[in-house]
Design an enzyme around this catalytic site. Structure first.
Site: not given
Lengths: 305, 90
Positions: A83, A103, A105, A143, A229
């Protein structure tokens, strides 16, 4: 005790494996007590993990001080900065961060990509999450998805360039929202420290209004009563309980997320609707009526055990 | 190095704003318009010709990005947000 659900669950797993995990409480404002942290670090401590910016109430932990403490005690320091990256200045060297989770997104990048910063000197030894071809010094085999990786990098670059502008915009919106709501509805409590907070995460408690009902009433706005979450349960947020919020207030809290793409018009719409619905729900609430009559709700014994 | 005329800057600003209005998605549209304005205001007092040239270049590139992204956005159906819809009579 103010970590993200995923970190907490990992801790629980480690406990099952036989590790000893110490959970630290936070102060009323949601910020960790450095003295308590210092006392909790023993000779056997191997890692300290503190969330940079909390996902439910937005408080910013004193990461720099914690980092310095961990360095002095020769303990490795992990921070969940999902965040924080791209929203507040982060510097792993200044702040003595050894491990940092990022993260994709959350920095307006693609979903499904993240990053873990691992310090090379002093070296952090970590076990690979999965084994395989041994890429990246055996730490992360396999990969990588090129579009996601490029997306994450570019998103971070833009965030760095425009951090100031984004921060000012989000602060402006947060102020607008809080001012508007709290000037029209009484007994609004903002959870978390009012100063050391990232403004993009506003957590308000509407006393005597049930949070989930308010969410239902505001169904054309995307809001949450906790974090996505932990949405598996209707229990009040453990983050709010950790900062000592009363059970009833924890049940009546709503979390507003503001970001780069949020506009003034949207904030106004949400605030207006919130005010209207909160007042309407209070009108129906027997609790509110009792409070108006001057009854102290805490003095009532609801059930007989 | 030739200086960029005021007319050229105004043209760039207008082009950027017009391009931003092409976004079908409310959030992106408002964001693009606001951010373009913020960049222009931030660099309003810039006098260094080299920096100005770089900024102009960046503006031109951003214009292309906006056009492209707006076109990509058009490929998918976008529904209007609740605040964009005419308010029904209560």
């Amino acid at each position: 005790l103010q970590e993200h659900k995923c970190v907490l669950d990992s801790c629980r797993y480690l406990e099952n494996e036989g590790f000893k995990v110490t959970y630290l409480p936070v102060q009323k404002n949601g910020i960790i007590d450095l003295k308590k942290l210092e006392e909790a670090i023993t000779e056997k401590t191997s890692i300290v993990s503190v969330m940079f910016v909390n996902n439910e109430i937005g408080v910013i932990q004193p990461i720099k001080e914690i980092g310095a403490l961990c360095r002095a005690k020769r303990v490795q320091f992990h921070t969940d900065a999902a965040q924080a990256v791209g929203k507040v200045p982060v510097n792993v060297n200044d702040m003595n961060i050894d491990l940092m989770s990022i993260s994709g997104h959350k920095v307006y990048g693609p979903k499904g990509v993240g990053a873990l910063y691992v310090r090379r000197r002093p070296r952090v030894r970590i076990e690979a999450q999965m084994s395989g071809g041994g890429q990246e010094r055996g730490l992360r085999s396999g990969t990588v998805p090129t579009p996601l990786v490029v997306g994450l990098g570019k998103a971070c670059q833009i965030c760095k360039e425009e951090m100031q502008m984004d921060y000012e915009h989000v602060s402006r919106l947060a102020k607008r929202l809080i001012d508007k709501v709290s000037s029209n509805v009484e007994q609004i409590i903002r959870n978390g420290d009012p100063e050391k907070t990232y403004p993009g995460c506003v957590n308000l408690s509407f006393a005597y209004v049930e949070g989930e009902s308010l969410l239902m009433a505001l169904k054309d706005v995307a809001l949450s009563s906790g974090s996505a979450c932990t949405s598996a349960s209707l229990e009040p947020s453990y983050v709010l309980r950790a900062i000592g919020t009363d059970e009833d207030l924890a049940h009546s809290s709503i979390r507003f997320g503001l970001g780069r793409f949020t506009t003034e018009a949207e904030v106004d719409y949400t605030a207006t609707k919130c005010i209207k619905e909160a007042l309407r729900l209070r009108e129906m609430s027997p609790l509110w009526e009792m409070v108006q009559e001057g009854i102290d709700l805490k003095s009532i014994q609801w059930t007989q055990h | 190095m030739a200086t960029i005329t005021r007319l050229a800057w105004l043209g760039l600003y207008k082009d950027l704003q017009r391009a931003s209005s092409e976004f079908k998605q409310f959030g992106y549209r408002e964001f693009a318009k606001r951010r373009v304005r913020e960049y222009f205001e931030l660099n309003r007092k810039e006098t260094d010709q080299q920096k100005l040239a770089a900024l102009y270049q960046k503006g031109q590139e951003t214009l292309k990005v906006i056009h492209r992204q707006a076109a990509i956005g058009d490929l998918f159906p976008a529904s209007k947000l609740i605040i964009e819809q005419p308010t029904p009579a209560h």
